[in-house]
Design an enzyme around this catalytic site. Structure first.
Site, short mmCIF file in Angstrom:
data_model
loop_
_atom_site.label_atom_id
_atom_site.label_comp_id
_atom_site.label_asym_id
_atom_site.label_seq_id
_atom_site.Cartn_x
_atom_site.Cartn_y
_atom_site.Cartn_z
CE LYS A 100 45.59 28.50 31.49
NZ LYS A 100 44.57 29.24 32.23
N GLY A 161 41.89 37.22 35.24
CA GLY A 161 41.25 37.73 36.46
C GLY A 161 40.71 39.14 36.36
CB ALA A 187 42.49 35.01 30.58
N GLY A 188 39.71 36.62 31.02
CA GLY A 188 39.05 37.88 30.73
C GLY A 188 37.54 37.84 30.82
CG ASN A 209 39.55 29.93 38.40
OD1 ASN A 209 38.65 30.00 39.22
ND2 ASN A 209 40.69 29.36 38.71
CB THR A 210 38.56 35.34 38.13
OG1 THR A 210 39.89 34.84 38.19
CG2 THR A 210 38.36 36.33 39.25
#
Lengths: 258, 95
Positions: A100, A161, A187-188, A209-210
């Protein structure tokens, strides 16, 4: 849905949810979240071994590389050179050639540095890496990354995040329109509906992830995200009904009692 | 004290032992820069020796020696020199 696979550089995956392994309470929670999410591809970061603590635990003892496809990232790299160096180290570490790529522009937004991302992608593709490129939601950049030979293009939904969701679904839609490689929102994503929206738009997958790790109950959110990605994908394949301004009755008009 | 004992015997070697003892004294420690930190190690150790000493994970690590990646297959045959700079990385949680 049995045959609906995510195909990345000729490799087939059943799950369209890719998850990161950062920010969990501990490795046990990481392991459990990965299991519950159904993800087959998990991202990891490449970092220095702690030379003063030889009792440090090893992530890969919890996330088995034989069971999951390890996707090393270049998080924290702000130059093409650092990103390339990181990918080479990752390939040496485990033979992982799918990476990535993210080359960041600044620490506040973590928005990608597009020229540097393109520069790194060129080199990495030439060196035989299967590059999944994190990028902005700009359709022109997405096309360029595809043309360079990236195996997948991964536009952000919102800053890394941030949990702000898919801020510009129309751009994602434009990117999807003539993409010839898988497009994954990376992301987001903050909650299940964000993941579902990405999939309903027609994205090939979602990387997060987050959104899972920072939930109050990360394991339960991993389960929610799995369902959201599946639901969004099925809804996309099913083809949603057209939107109408006025009501159309669902029950028959005929036979109403008088 | 044992330390004094060694010191005395080394001095004695230095004075009386001649060439052989001289070599014995020179053989000792060297400094490596590992992940930005100076570490003193035995002279003449290999990358494999170093990794063993550091108890690095068995899987998922990579070694760069003076900015060049040393493949795992060469760890055993690569002897380190004083002043070498190494980066030893592993996989950690990340998104």
């Amino acid at each position: 849905m049995g045959k609906d696979k995510l195909v990345l550089a000729g490799r087939e995956y059943n799950s369209r949810l890719l998850i990161g392994t950062g920010k969990y309470k501990d490795f046990e929670e990481t392991k459990k979240a990965v299991e519950v999410s159904g993800a087959e591809i998990v991202t990891v970061a490449v970092r220095r071994v702690n030379i003063t603590d030889d009792k440090e635990e090893n992530l890969l003892d919890y996330v088995d590389p034989k069971k999951y496809t390890i996707l090393p990232n270049t998080a924290g790299c702000f130059t093409a050179d650092d990103a390339i160096r990181t990918c080479r180290l990752a390939r040496e570490a485990g033979g992982w050639d799918m990476v990535k790529l993210e080359v960041l522009g600044d620490t506040k937004t973590l928005f990608p540095d597009i020229p540097a991302t393109i520069e790194a992608a060129r080199v990495l593709v030439k060196e035989g890496f299967i590059v999944m490129a994190y990028t902005s939601d700009d359709p022109i950049t997405a096309k360029k990354l595809e043309d360079i030979g990236c195996a997948a293009v991964m536009p952000l939904g919102a800053p890394i995040g941030s949990g702000l969701g898919i801020r510009n679904p129309y751009n994602i839609k434009i990117i999807l329109e003539d993409a010839k490689v898988p497009i994954l929102v990376d992301a987001g994503v903050g909650t299940a509906s964000d993941a579902a929206i990405a999939m309903e738009l027609g994205c090939d997958g979602v990387l997060m992830n987050t959104g899972i790790a920072a939930a109050r109950d990360a394991i339960l959110m991993a389960s929610a995200m799995k369902k959201a990605v599946e639901a969004g994908r099925e809804a996309y394949l099913a083809g949603r009904m057209p939107m109408k301004l006025y009501a159309t009755a669902s029950s028959p008009i005929e036979g109403i009692i008088e | 004290m044992p330390v004094n004992g060694i010191s005395t015997s080394r001095s004695a070697f230095l004075i009386y032992g001649g060439l052989l003892a001289d070599k014995e004294i020179q053989r000792g420690k060297m400094e490596l820069k590992i992940n930005g930190n100076i570490k003193e190690v035995e002279e003449g150790i290999t990358i494999s020796d170093l990794l063993e000493e550091m108890k690095t994970p068995a899987i998922g690590i990579a070694v760069e020696l003076n900015r060049e990646i040393i493949p795992r297959s060469s760890h055993e045959s690569t002897v380190l020199k004083d002043g070498d700079e190494l980066e030893i990385v592993k996989m950690v949680g990340g998104g």
